[in-house]
Write a protein that holds these residues in place. Structure first.
Motif, PDB file in Angstrom:
ATOM      1  N   ASN A 185       0.829  -1.194   0.000  1.00 56.78           N
ATOM      2  CA  ASN A 185       0.000   0.000   0.000  1.00 56.78           C
ATOM      3  C   ASN A 185       0.873   1.257   0.000  1.00 56.78           C
ATOM      4  OD1 ASN A 185      -2.539   1.581   0.652  1.00 56.78           O
ATOM      5  ND2 ASN A 185      -1.341   1.997   2.487  1.00 56.78           N
ATOM      6  N   ILE A 186       0.398   2.326  -0.645  1.00 56.39           N
ATOM      7  CA  ILE A 186       1.093   3.612  -0.672  1.00 56.39           C
ATOM      8  C   ILE A 186       0.229   4.636   0.063  1.00 56.39           C
ATOM      9  CG2 ILE A 186       1.948   5.483  -2.134  1.00 56.39           C
ATOM     10  CD1 ILE A 186       2.381   3.339  -4.318  1.00 56.39           C
ATOM     11  N   PHE A 276     -10.616  -5.001   6.956  1.00 53.44           N
ATOM     12  CA  PHE A 276     -10.087  -3.813   7.620  1.00 53.44           C
ATOM     13  C   PHE A 276      -8.743  -3.461   7.005  1.00 53.44           C
ATOM     14  CE2 PHE A 276      -8.299  -7.412   9.891  1.00 53.44           C
ATOM     15  CZ  PHE A 276      -6.963  -7.061  10.050  1.00 53.44           C
ATOM     16  N   SER A 277      -8.253  -2.256   7.331  1.00 56.29           N
ATOM     17  CA  SER A 277      -6.888  -1.855   6.981  1.00 56.29           C
ATOM     18  C   SER A 277      -6.343  -0.953   8.077  1.00 56.29           C
ATOM     19  CB  SER A 277      -6.851  -1.135   5.626  1.00 56.29           C
ATOM     20  OG  SER A 277      -7.607   0.056   5.670  1.00 56.29           O
ATOM     21  N   ARG A 278      -5.052  -1.142   8.372  1.00 52.89           N
ATOM     22  CA  ARG A 278      -4.371  -0.342   9.391  1.00 52.89           C
ATOM     23  C   ARG A 278      -2.979  -0.019   8.861  1.00 52.89           C
ATOM     24  NH1 ARG A 278      -5.894  -5.277  13.246  1.00 52.89           N
ATOM     25  NH2 ARG A 278      -8.111  -4.816  13.558  1.00 52.89           N
ATOM     26  N   ASN A 279      -2.599   1.246   8.969  1.00 48.59           N
ATOM     27  CA  ASN A 279      -1.370   1.682   8.331  1.00 48.59           C
ATOM     28  C   ASN A 279      -0.642   2.691   9.202  1.00 48.59           C
ATOM     29  OD1 ASN A 279       0.461   2.101   6.046  1.00 48.59           O
ATOM     30  ND2 ASN A 279      -0.468   4.126   5.942  1.00 48.59           N
ATOM     31  N   ILE A 280       0.693   2.552   9.264  1.00 47.38           N
ATOM     32  CA  ILE A 280       1.560   3.552   9.887  1.00 47.38           C
ATOM     33  C   ILE A 280       2.650   3.892   8.882  1.00 47.38           C
ATOM     34  CG2 ILE A 280       3.178   4.068  11.742  1.00 47.38           C
ATOM     35  CD1 ILE A 280       1.659   2.138  13.508  1.00 47.38           C
ATOM     36  N   MET A 281       2.871   5.182   8.636  1.00 44.61           N
ATOM     37  CA  MET A 281       3.872   5.619   7.666  1.00 44.61           C
ATOM     38  C   MET A 281       4.685   6.770   8.232  1.00 44.61           C
ATOM     39  SD  MET A 281       4.847   8.034   5.243  1.00 44.61           S
ATOM     40  CE  MET A 281       3.416   8.993   4.818  1.00 44.61           C
ATOM     41  N   MET A 304       4.247   0.308   7.652  1.00 41.40           N
ATOM     42  CA  MET A 304       3.755  -1.025   8.003  1.00 41.40           C
ATOM     43  C   MET A 304       2.255  -1.019   7.769  1.00 41.40           C
ATOM     44  SD  MET A 304       5.965  -1.821  11.460  1.00 41.40           S
ATOM     45  CE  MET A 304       5.464  -3.538  11.477  1.00 41.40           C
ATOM     46  N   TYR A 305       1.767  -2.072   7.143  1.00 38.42           N
ATOM     47  CA  TYR A 305       0.370  -2.124   6.697  1.00 38.42           C
ATOM     48  C   TYR A 305      -0.191  -3.490   7.052  1.00 38.42           C
ATOM     49  CZ  TYR A 305      -3.530  -1.707   3.304  1.00 38.42           C
ATOM     50  OH  TYR A 305      -4.749  -1.652   2.689  1.00 38.42           O
ATOM     51  N   SER A 335     -18.129 -10.050   2.189  1.00 41.25           N
ATOM     52  CA  SER A 335     -16.721 -10.189   1.797  1.00 41.25           C
ATOM     53  C   SER A 335     -16.331 -11.630   1.494  1.00 41.25           C
ATOM     54  CB  SER A 335     -15.823  -9.665   2.918  1.00 41.25           C
ATOM     55  OG  SER A 335     -15.989 -10.471   4.081  1.00 41.25           O
ATOM     56  N   PHE A 336     -17.085 -12.598   2.028  1.00 36.95           N
ATOM     57  CA  PHE A 336     -16.795 -14.026   1.866  1.00 36.95           C
ATOM     58  C   PHE A 336     -15.433 -14.419   2.442  1.00 36.95           C
ATOM     59  CE2 PHE A 336     -19.926 -12.949  -1.332  1.00 36.95           C
ATOM     60  CZ  PHE A 336     -20.884 -13.940  -1.145  1.00 36.95           C
ATOM     61  N   LEU A 337     -14.995 -13.695   3.481  1.00 35.91           N
ATOM     62  CA  LEU A 337     -13.806 -14.081   4.236  1.00 35.91           C
ATOM     63  C   LEU A 337     -14.013 -13.674   5.693  1.00 35.91           C
ATOM     64  CD1 LEU A 337     -12.226 -11.175   4.824  1.00 35.91           C
ATOM     65  CD2 LEU A 337     -11.283 -11.568   2.579  1.00 35.91           C
ATOM     66  N   THR A 338     -13.059 -14.008   6.552  1.00 37.03           N
ATOM     67  CA  THR A 338     -13.096 -13.580   7.947  1.00 37.03           C
ATOM     68  C   THR A 338     -11.844 -12.750   8.235  1.00 37.03           C
ATOM     69  OG1 THR A 338     -11.994 -15.608   8.665  1.00 37.03           O
ATOM     70  CG2 THR A 338     -14.407 -15.601   8.670  1.00 37.03           C
ATOM     71  N   ASN A 339     -11.912 -11.949   9.289  1.00 35.93           N
ATOM     72  CA  ASN A 339     -10.809 -11.041   9.605  1.00 35.93           C
ATOM     73  C   ASN A 339      -9.534 -11.756  10.037  1.00 35.93           C
ATOM     74  OD1 ASN A 339     -12.184  -8.733   8.948  1.00 35.93           O
ATOM     75  ND2 ASN A 339     -12.831  -8.276  11.040  1.00 35.93           N
ATOM     76  N   SER A 340      -9.639 -13.054  10.338  1.00 34.90           N
ATOM     77  CA  SER A 340      -8.416 -13.796  10.692  1.00 34.90           C
ATOM     78  C   SER A 340      -7.507 -13.996   9.481  1.00 34.90           C
ATOM     79  CB  SER A 340      -8.785 -15.151  11.291  1.00 34.90           C
ATOM     80  OG  SER A 340      -9.456 -15.967  10.339  1.00 34.90           O
ATOM     81  N   LEU A 341      -8.054 -13.848   8.267  1.00 35.40           N
ATOM     82  CA  LEU A 341      -7.263 -14.013   7.044  1.00 35.40           C
ATOM     83  C   LEU A 341      -6.670 -12.663   6.630  1.00 35.40           C
ATOM     84  CD1 LEU A 341      -9.583 -16.452   5.085  1.00 35.40           C
ATOM     85  CD2 LEU A 341      -7.379 -16.985   6.126  1.00 35.40           C
ATOM     86  N   ASP A 342      -5.747 -12.177   7.434  1.00 35.97           N
ATOM     87  CA  ASP A 342      -5.119 -10.884   7.163  1.00 35.97           C
ATOM     88  C   ASP A 342      -3.664 -11.078   6.752  1.00 35.97           C
ATOM     89  OD1 ASP A 342      -4.246 -11.745   9.647  1.00 35.97           O
ATOM     90  OD2 ASP A 342      -4.037  -9.722  10.446  1.00 35.97           O
ATOM     91  N   TYR A 343      -3.033 -10.015   6.334  1.00 41.00           N
ATOM     92  CA  TYR A 343      -1.617 -10.054   5.973  1.00 41.00           C
ATOM     93  C   TYR A 343      -0.954  -8.786   6.492  1.00 41.00           C
ATOM     94  CZ  TYR A 343      -3.052  -6.941   2.172  1.00 41.00           C
ATOM     95  OH  TYR A 343      -3.573  -5.890   1.448  1.00 41.00           O
ATOM     96  N   ASN A 344       0.368  -8.852   6.606  1.00 39.27           N
ATOM     97  CA  ASN A 344       1.174  -7.712   7.015  1.00 39.27           C
ATOM     98  C   ASN A 344       2.186  -7.401   5.925  1.00 39.27           C
ATOM     99  OD1 ASN A 344       0.543  -7.111  10.066  1.00 39.27           O
ATOM    100  ND2 ASN A 344       0.655  -9.345   9.888  1.00 39.27           N
ATOM    101  N   THR A 345       2.330  -6.121   5.608  1.00 41.25           N
ATOM    102  CA  THR A 345       3.371  -5.702   4.673  1.00 41.25           C
ATOM    103  C   THR A 345       4.275  -4.683   5.360  1.00 41.25           C
ATOM    104  OG1 THR A 345       2.188  -3.808   3.726  1.00 41.25           O
ATOM    105  CG2 THR A 345       1.764  -5.969   2.739  1.00 41.25           C
TER     106      THR A 345
END
Length: 761
Positions: A185-186, A276-281, A304-305, A335-345
């Protein structure tokens, strides 16, 4: 005597011939006070306390002017300022178009030379931070609604995105004119302007990071010589909370060392039932001016995203009778998913620049960039089975990228006889490495119209259990590019110039190294030449120009034909003709053009489907128009329209003669109009309205199967009160609550209300 509101500075801005300069930017350093000169070159700044001030005046084509003034709170201070012509870099001009707040066309990033828009044969759009602030844009992808032809953003699983340019999908891999390759993410908090440079631009940019339609260059904020602090908070629907800050400080009294830091903290819930989305830049930057000839810039961007994947839905091409995403009947807010299926970048982007003035007309510029980005976690996809069933797929991804680019430019401005030459000569080295470890899991089909309890099965525990029994895809890549280029703009007369450019590019691709087998596949070495020709004739000097260009771009093909001969690079050749205007003291600027792009050497399967042959072609023709206007003080307008006709020729039988689905809508239009009161007690009060239209397009377009994305029309509105030291704004996105989709069939944001509060000190 000054009025009871404090001291006043009144003045007049003129050029060397004593003609008034309209639209010059006037500011007091280390204060928030700023204004513009009117048609007579006059200006006025009110409400000043007694003290010493430094007034700065800037205007495109002239040298910046500074003067120290002593102001008395009970008196009027008069000043007359004469500006001198400037033949140096245009990128240093912070305000280039005065009253026309949205016109920031003047840049040397496009040609890598100090070349004004009216004399540049290439088409480009520039979206400045003023538009971003006025439209209360809280994410990077929303900025593109102001670029003609960009269409609905395609957001990928890692948060990275791509848009359209002239019918070609175009990624966001260029930052400060060289590599900004990050698979994440930018955040827009560090963005000064976003530049959309149109057409195949392989002559001056790394062809592996752009498309045949062009490129998007994000130019970051740089340190300034004055003290400045800005803190902003935006809150809105779907638990949107966003805090940004911008702090600028000279670190030495002589202002040789400058420091600036931008940052953002962003949290947001999806409008869908999960997501959801959470971001620190953080983005610190430094400038060290060693002396009048040598300066250093260091610019860092780190973030970090943490997020869940946006929907990506692929309909079945064999078992789906419905041919339109709207008619398929998928719940827009599921959404057809759950919040446990997240990723970190994570991403860290270093940019360094050294500028050394050899003389008044020659400069050496060294650019260095190092990029790192990685994704770790779950990325998801929905696979259509038929008109009512789908399968949920997840990849458990561990995917780091590392990149480095070194670039050396020699930039000159000189005359041979009576002919002016502006030239850039450069060499460039780029390397990118990646490693991938990814098991893929597909769950049993569910009924997406009535999923029942199976809906919750798409979670981390289920995916982990299945992934433990899957052999992951594990490989590494290593690609190097070596390039040399030259571009010269020759002024045959003061109104007529010719641009001649050439790039030699060599790629060394080590292929895909399979960690399990220790075998590399698809390795190759290829070279390409990329020429460029541009002609500009200013029919009315500085006001109206006729331009034409021939531009080339290339992309490499791995593999070989049936005889073992390596494939040639794909080549894109563009011919374009059009007009550019800059009228009424920069109050009206516009570009209109027609282009024709032919891409040859496209691979396609030979009859029988065993080998690829290299005789495919894509044609992309179109019309583009953009207008940026300021008819009266306070009223600003940007609008654009594009028509694109793309077609595959001599292609595989199932797509031959058809528009590529990835070319997006044939018709795209955008506008934004705003008005702010510029004088009186209500000064700073304003409102804006904008809209975007896209005609129907395809997610899949073959002779056997077509799946349509419907046309869309979306409107946004804002109201604001912009004071000197603070700003309050309200924004309503998607006024009519339109349902519309991206190319990946991801539902887009419904109606959303946001409030914005900015403090400046």
């Amino acid at each position: 005597m000054a009025d009871d509101g404090g001291g006043i500075i009144k003045g007049k801005i003129v050029d060397a011939d004593q003609n008034p300069v309209r639209g010059a930017s006037i500011g007091l350093l280390e204060t928030p006070y700023a204004t513009y000169s009117d048609a007579g070159g006059n200006f006025e700044i009110k409400g000043l306390a007694t003290g010493k001030y430094v007034i700065r005046v800037t205007f495109v084509g002239f040298k910046p002017y500074d003067e120290a003034l002593q102001v008395n709170s009970e008196k009027v201070t008069f000043v007359k300022i004469s500006l001198q012509k400037e033949a140096e870099s245009l990128s240093e001009v912070t305000v280039v178009s005065g009253i026309n707040r949205f016109n920031k066309k003047e840049t040397d990033n496009v040609a890598r030379l100090p070349l004004r828009n009216i004399e540049n044969p290439q088409v480009y759009s520039v979206i400045p931070k003023e538009i971003i602030a006025e439209q209360v844009l809280v994410d990077y992808n929303s900025i593109f609604k102001n670029i003609p032809g960009a269409a609905v953003p395609v957001v990928y699983n890692q948060g990275r995105s791509a848009m359209l340019s002239r019918g070609f999908t175009t990624a966001n891999f260029i930052r400060n004119s060289i590599s900004g390759f990050v698979y994440t993410n930018i955040d827009p908090a560090n963005l000064e302007v976003l530049q959309a440079i149109k057409g195949p631009s392989g002559t001056l940019f790394n062809s592996g990071q752009i498309s045949f339609g062009g490129l998007f260059n994000r130019v970051t904020k740089k340190p300034l010589e004055n003290n400045k602090t800005e803190i902003a908070f935006t809150g809105g629907s779907y638990n949107l909370n966003r805090l940004t800050f911008d702090v600028n400080r000279p670190l030495t009294n002589d202002k040789q060392v400058l420091f600036r830091i931008n940052g953002a903290v962003h949290t947001e819930k999806s409008f869908q039932d999960q997501g959801f989305s959470r971001n620190i830049m953080l983005a610190p930057s430094f400038i060290y001016k060693l002396n009048d000839r040598l300066d250093f810039l260091l610019d860092i961007e780190a973030s970090m995203y943490n997020a869940t994947s946006p929907i990506r839905f692929a309909p079945s091409v064999t078992a789906t009778s419905v041919k339109n995403i709207r008619d398929l009947g998928m719940d827009y807010k599921r959404s057809f998913l759950t919040n446990s299926l997240d990723y970190n970048t994570q991403q860290v982007n270093f940019f360094g620049q050294i500028n050394y003035a050899l003389s008044g007309n020659w400069k050496l510029q060294t650019n260095i960039t190092r990029t790192f980005s990685t994704t770790k976690g779950y990325v998801t996809q929905l696979i259509g089975v038929n008109d009512s069933m789908l399968r949920q797929r997840a990849q458990k991804e561990n995917f780091p990228y590392n990149g480095v680019e070194l670039q050396q430019n020699l930039i000159g401005d000189f005359e041979i006889g009576t002919l002016r030459n502006r030239i850039v000569v450069g060499i460039d080295y780029y390397n990118q490495r990646s490693d991938r470890n990814t098991p893929t899991v597909t769950l049993p089909a569910i009924n997406f119209k009535k999923p029942g309890t199976a809906y919750a099965n798409f979670n981390a525990d289920k995916v982990d259990s299945a992934a433990a029994r899957v052999v992951p895809e594990t490989y590494a890549t290593n690609v190097s590019n070596y390039s040399a280029y030259v571009s010269n703009v020759l002024n045959i007369t003061s109104r007529f110039n010719v641009m001649l450019s050439l790039r030699l590019d060599h790629v060394d691709n080590k292929g895909r190294y399979d960690v399990a087998t220790a075998v590399s596949t698809d390795a190759f070495n290829q070279a390409a030449l990329s020429p460029k020709l541009g002609i500009v004739y200013e029919m009315i000097k500085d006001k109206l120009s006729l331009f034409g260009n021939y531009m080339n771009g290339f992309d490499y093909n791995a593999g070989s034909d049936s005889a073992g001969n390596p494939f040639k690079p794909q080549q894109a050749n563009q011919w374009e003709i059009g007009f550019k205007t800059d009228l009424f003291h920069h109050r009206l600027t516009g570009t209109i053009s027609y282009y024709d792009i032919a891409v040859k050497n496209i691979l396609r399967l030979a009859p029988g489907g065993v080998f690829n042959i290299q005789d495919g072609m894509q044609i992309s023709r179109g019309f583009e128009a953009e207008i940026i206007a300021n008819p009266v003080d306070g009223l600003n307008l940007i609008t654009g329209y594009t028509y694109n006709d793309s077609k595959l020729t001599n292609a595989a039988a199932h797509v031959d003669g058809l528009r590529p689905a990835a070319s997006g809508p044939m018709h795209l239009a955008n506008f934004w109009i705003s008005y702010r009161i510029v004088s009186g007690k209500a000064k700073g009060l304003g409102a804006g309205l904008g809209g975007n239209y896209g005609s129907a397009s395809y997610q899949t377009n073959t002779h056997k199967f077509k799946f349509e994305i419907p046309a869309y029309t979306v409107f946004d509105a804002t109201a604001f009160y912009d004071f000197v030291k603070c700003r309050v704004g309200l924004k309503l996105d998607n006024l009519t609550n339109e349902q519309y989709w991206s190319f990946r069939l991801a539902p887009q944001m419904p109606r959303r209300l946001s409030a914005n509060l900015v403090f400046r000190f």
